[in-house]
Scaffold this active site. Structure first.
Site, short mmCIF file in Angstrom:
data_model
loop_
_atom_site.label_atom_id
_atom_site.label_comp_id
_atom_site.label_asym_id
_atom_site.label_seq_id
_atom_site.Cartn_x
_atom_site.Cartn_y
_atom_site.Cartn_z
N ASP A 8 5.14 -0.17 -0.61
CA ASP A 8 4.06 -1.15 -0.60
C ASP A 8 4.23 -2.00 0.66
OD1 ASP A 8 2.39 -3.38 -1.02
OD2 ASP A 8 2.57 -3.16 -3.20
N LEU A 12 7.10 -7.49 -1.95
CA LEU A 12 7.07 -8.14 -3.27
C LEU A 12 5.92 -9.14 -3.33
CD1 LEU A 12 8.89 -7.98 -5.78
CD2 LEU A 12 9.97 -10.06 -5.03
N HIS A 13 4.97 -8.91 -4.20
CA HIS A 13 3.85 -9.84 -4.40
C HIS A 13 3.43 -9.73 -5.85
CE1 HIS A 13 0.92 -6.47 -4.23
NE2 HIS A 13 1.93 -5.94 -3.59
N GLY A 14 2.41 -10.47 -6.26
CA GLY A 14 1.99 -10.54 -7.66
C GLY A 14 2.05 -9.22 -8.40
N ALA A 17 5.69 -7.85 -8.44
CA ALA A 17 6.62 -8.72 -9.14
C ALA A 17 6.38 -8.73 -10.64
CB ALA A 17 6.52 -10.13 -8.58
#
Lengths: 156, 139
Positions: A8, A12-14, A17
């Site tokens: 990705d 790390l994002h919504g 996570a």
């Protein structure tokens, strides 16, 4: 134990996570990337996006491989996130226990081809995907866990 | 089975569901009510049309936009029905918490308490947070 390796470009994002960590039942996230450990703002943002109750380790690719090979990660239900197909290939080549690679987001670049929603691969990246598939790695495309798995072999 | 209903003055509820699904994928057990958008809208009728889809052994968690608002006030009147759990204070963090844990084998009370706590913790003054970054972790 490796639960999943995800590619990705946003790391790390919504989406990553929350949904993935929850869905995989992961207790540790490894961000394997050569830029983040030396880029303070990026590192801070990623650390702050970490879901509660999960360990977050940030290492460059070389140190990630060393950690995996040393057995230090064995006791974790590990979710690895990388930024590019090339990084995913390096890790899976060096550590064959990675049996599944999820393509979650690869942004369009000059000369890339859109093979699926949010997945744009350069010809050399398609080659790396094929190389992983030949080694027996399941390469699948899914943005979020609830999406239907699309095998990369069917679209490249 | 557990169902979720997001209810708001205007389009907040449908907007939050749209954002949630972008993050977690589609959900078929979530309803929305955007109240008072049109003259002819009747909130009680909108609530009824959701309730008729809930079986006697199902549960419905309603999340309204604001405590003390008329949408929440109307929903308070439904609390005689023990299938209904009502939360005020609709926000994206809360809905993500709820939908991702809704099928877990925990009690609905527990689901709601954890979700509210985590959503509260997710409301932050970022300028301050950035001063207090967690230390590096290793395996």
């Amino acid at each position: 134990m490796i639960k999943l390796l995800r590619v990705d470009h946003r790391l790390l994002h919504g989406q990553v996570a929350f949904s993935w960590t929850q869905n995989l039942g992961a207790d540790c996230i490894l961000i394997a990337n050569d830029d983040v450990p030396v880029n303070d703002l990026r590192k801070t943002t990623i650390k702050l996006a970490k879901p509660q109750g999960v360990k977050l380790v940030i290492k460059n690719i070389e140190d990630s491989i060393k950690a995996l090979q040393s057995g230090a990660t064995d006791k974790y239900k590990l979710f690895i996130v990388v930024e590019s197909v090339a990084d995913a290939q390096k890790l899976s080549e060096a550590y064959p226990a990675i049996e599944q690679v999820n393509l979650g987001g690869v942004k369009a670049k000059e000369g890339s081809r859109n093979i699926s929603k949010a997945i744009n691969l350069l010809p050399e990246e398609e080659k790396l995907v094929k190389k992983m598939i030949e080694k027996g790695v399941e390469v699948e495309i899914r943005q979020v866990p609830n999406d239907k798995k699309v095998l990369a072999s069917t679209v490249i | 089975m557990r169902y979720l209903l997001l209810a708001s003055h205007g389009k907040l509820a449908e907007g939050i569901l749209d954002s949630t699904e972008m993050i977690t994928g589609k959900h078929d057990n979530v309803f929305t009510i955007s109240a008072y958008k049109h003259e002819e809208d009747d909130l009680n009728r909108q609530l009824e049309s959701v309730m008729v889809q809930i079986n006697h052994d199902d549960e419905l968690i309603i999340v309204t936009d604001i405590f003390g608002g008329s949408v929440n006030n109307e929903c308070m009147k439904l609390l005689d029905d023990t299938r209904i759990h009502l939360i005020a204070g609709l926000n994206l963090a809360l809905v993500i918490e709820l939908v991702t844990q809704m099928n877990f084998k925990i009690t609905t009370d527990e689901l709601i308490h954890t979700s509210i706590k985590n959503a509260k913790d997710a409301m932050l003054y970022c300028n301050q947070v950035i001063q207090d970054v967690p230390t590096n972790e290793d395996f």
